[in-house]
Write an enzyme that holds these catalytic residues in place. Structure first.
Site, mmCIF file in Angstrom:
data_model
loop_
_atom_site.group_PDB
_atom_site.id
_atom_site.type_symbol
_atom_site.label_atom_id
_atom_site.label_comp_id
_atom_site.label_asym_id
_atom_site.label_seq_id
_atom_site.Cartn_x
_atom_site.Cartn_y
_atom_site.Cartn_z
ATOM 1 N N SER A 46 -2.468 5.277 -0.495
ATOM 2 C CA SER A 46 -1.261 4.502 -0.234
ATOM 3 C C SER A 46 -1.288 3.317 -1.187
ATOM 4 O O SER A 46 -2.267 2.560 -1.228
ATOM 5 C CB SER A 46 -1.254 4.032 1.227
ATOM 6 O OG SER A 46 0.025 3.537 1.551
ATOM 7 N N GLU A 47 -0.224 3.161 -1.976
ATOM 8 C CA GLU A 47 -0.323 2.270 -3.139
ATOM 9 C C GLU A 47 -0.427 0.779 -2.804
ATOM 10 O O GLU A 47 -0.682 -0.027 -3.684
ATOM 11 C CB GLU A 47 0.820 2.543 -4.129
ATOM 12 C CG GLU A 47 2.219 2.272 -3.631
ATOM 13 C CD GLU A 47 2.884 3.508 -3.044
ATOM 14 O OE1 GLU A 47 2.163 4.429 -2.594
ATOM 15 O OE2 GLU A 47 4.128 3.551 -3.027
ATOM 16 N N ASN A 48 -0.249 0.411 -1.540
ATOM 17 C CA ASN A 48 -0.487 -0.992 -1.192
ATOM 18 C C ASN A 48 -1.979 -1.325 -1.141
ATOM 19 O O ASN A 48 -2.345 -2.477 -0.917
ATOM 20 C CB ASN A 48 0.198 -1.352 0.134
ATOM 21 C CG ASN A 48 -0.269 -0.487 1.285
ATOM 22 O OD1 ASN A 48 -0.427 0.718 1.151
ATOM 23 N ND2 ASN A 48 -0.517 -1.101 2.416
#
Lengths: 218, 235
Positions: A46-48
């Protein structure tokens, strides 16, 4: 019959393979996490800043400091790691993520994708989509084959502003699975009961169809 | 502030020197990992004409959305905005300017800013509206855009635990943009949940070394959840 969202997600999950690091976009791609084949280990990015995204939390597990890129509450899977946004996109941009699945408004025969901006409508931003399509090794788009007016979303050239160029390898729609290569869409599979003729009529860009296109197993 | 004691006792002290038309870098992803008390202080100060660098702009009535209420923000540099009606209104009326930057490029622009790298090349955005006006260079047969670093007059950072030296750690995904923001401010202010004794944080586990940090304030956090989704729910 055209596939519903769950069936598209199921078909997407058939693209997963053991040991793969995968980034799933918001919507149908995220649903595919529910259909990871048994006896297979994949890591969801998840790119966060989370590698090893687990299921949504129970009421007691809810933690405001534990969210995914869609700003939804999540949990961390066993083997997860958490890091900064710069680190997260270093792994994306550096080509370490094996597979990215994301939605789109349009894809064309050159593998270009438009997914973030419709001129005249409020522009909210591209988030991480441009980084993902520029960085992942293998990119699959999920979307409906045509819009609600029946206009094809598989075009000769995208009409909307692009998210990335020459980057899409495969498209999974409610009607078909297609590969994008050598300036054309190649029909690999059709949804159960959907005719090749219907797919041809709803594909605006150049489409290569061989005899006896198999049905998807969903 | 004596020696390496960077702890301040009030929000006024924490943001002393912030004035109109400055650039403020804010850590956080949506409402996760934002310096709630420092944002509220900027609202109280009424500072205007701000350029705010943040992945998002909060929601109506919370987070950076608070700074829209008194029209304190002139320009946002973000990857995804418009979770709030006020933002949309001010954008459409021309009171607010937005520079949309891909999320990974935004993180790297801040990292570069803090690391003394004025610009870098990335494949992200090539052939898209993001490339307009930017230098394109080819390396090993692939095209890349030149993106410039970002630094700010202030950086407002939310950490979990810090000591008086400004060494800190972040909690879970509340880390996000905070470590880069911390490096890119001329004055970096940490708002933390807990102040710990020096030596309590394992040196090798520190996320942001105190050298980047100028001031530390202990805050109280509401930690609002933007999208609560439970395991029983369909996506």
């Amino acid at each position: 019959m055209a596939l519903n969202r769950e069936q598209i997600a199921k078909r997407v999950a058939q693209e997963f393979y053991d040991g793969a690091y995968i980034n799933l976009g918001i919507g149908i791609p995220t649903l595919a996490a529910n259909y990871v084949p048994k006896n297979m280990e994949v890591m969801l990015q998840s790119e966060n800043g989370l590698l090893g995204m687990g299921p949504y939390p129970t009421e007691t597990q809810v933690d405001a400091d534990m969210i995914n890129a869609g700003k939804e509450t999540v949990t961390a899977a066993t083997g997860a790691s958490i890091f900064s946004s710069a680190e997260s996109f270093a792994m994306i941009r550096g080509g370490h993520v094996d597979l990215t699945v994301l939605g789109a408004f349009e894809v064309d025969i050159h593998g270009n994708i438009a997914s973030w901006m419709i001129p005249g409508k409020l522009i909210k931003g591209m988030g991480g989509a441009m980084d993902l399509v520029a960085g992942a090794r293998n990119i699959i788009v999920t979307m409906t084959h045509a819009d609600k007016h029946g206009n094809s979303k598989l075009l000769s050239d995208c009409t909307l502003p692009l998210t990335g160029v020459n980057c899409i390898n495969k498209i999974i729609t409610d009607l078909a699975v297609l590969e994008v290569k050598e300036g054309a869409f190649h029909l690999l599979e059709r949804a159960p009961g959907v005719s090749t003729e219907e797919i041809i009529s709803k594909t605006a860009g150049k489409l290569i169809v061989t005899a006896n296109v198999p049905e998807m197993q969903v | 502030m004596a020696g390496f004691n960077k702890v301040v006792g009030s929000y006024a002290e924490a943001l002393d020197g912030l004035s109109d038309n400055m650039t403020v870098i804010s850590g956080g992803f949506g409402l996760c990992g934002i310096a709630e008390g420092l944002i509220a202080q900027i609202q109280r100060m009424g500072t205007t004409g701000l350029t705010v660098v943040s992945n998002n702009c909060g929601v109506d009535g919370f987070g950076l959305g608070l700074l829209l209420e008194k029209k304190q923000i002139k320009k946002m540099i973000s990857s995804y905005v418009g979770e709030n009606a006020l933002f949309e209104q001010q954008l459409l009326s021309g009171e607010l300017e937005v520079e949309l930057t891909p999320q990974g490029t935004l993180a790297e622009r801040l990292r570069a800013g803090g690391a003394g790298i004025p610009a870098f090349f990335t494949a992200t955005g090539v052939g898209t509206p993001v490339a307009e006006g930017k230098e394109v260079r080819e390396f090993s047969g692939r095209q890349y855009l030149m993106e410039r670093a970002i630094t700010g007059d202030f950086a407002i950072v939310k950490a979990w635990k810090a000591d008086r030296y400004g060494n800190c750690i972040y909690r879970h995904t509340a880390q996000n943009f905070n470590p880069m923001a911390a490096t890119a401010g001329k004055i970096t202010v940490l708002e933390v949940e807990e102040l710990v004794e020096p030596g309590e944080l394992e040196p090798s586990s520190i996320h942001t070394p105190g050298i980047y940090v100028n001031r530390v304030i202990v805050g109280k956090f509401e930690k609002r959840i933007e999208r609560k989704v439970l395991s029983t729910a369909k996506v």
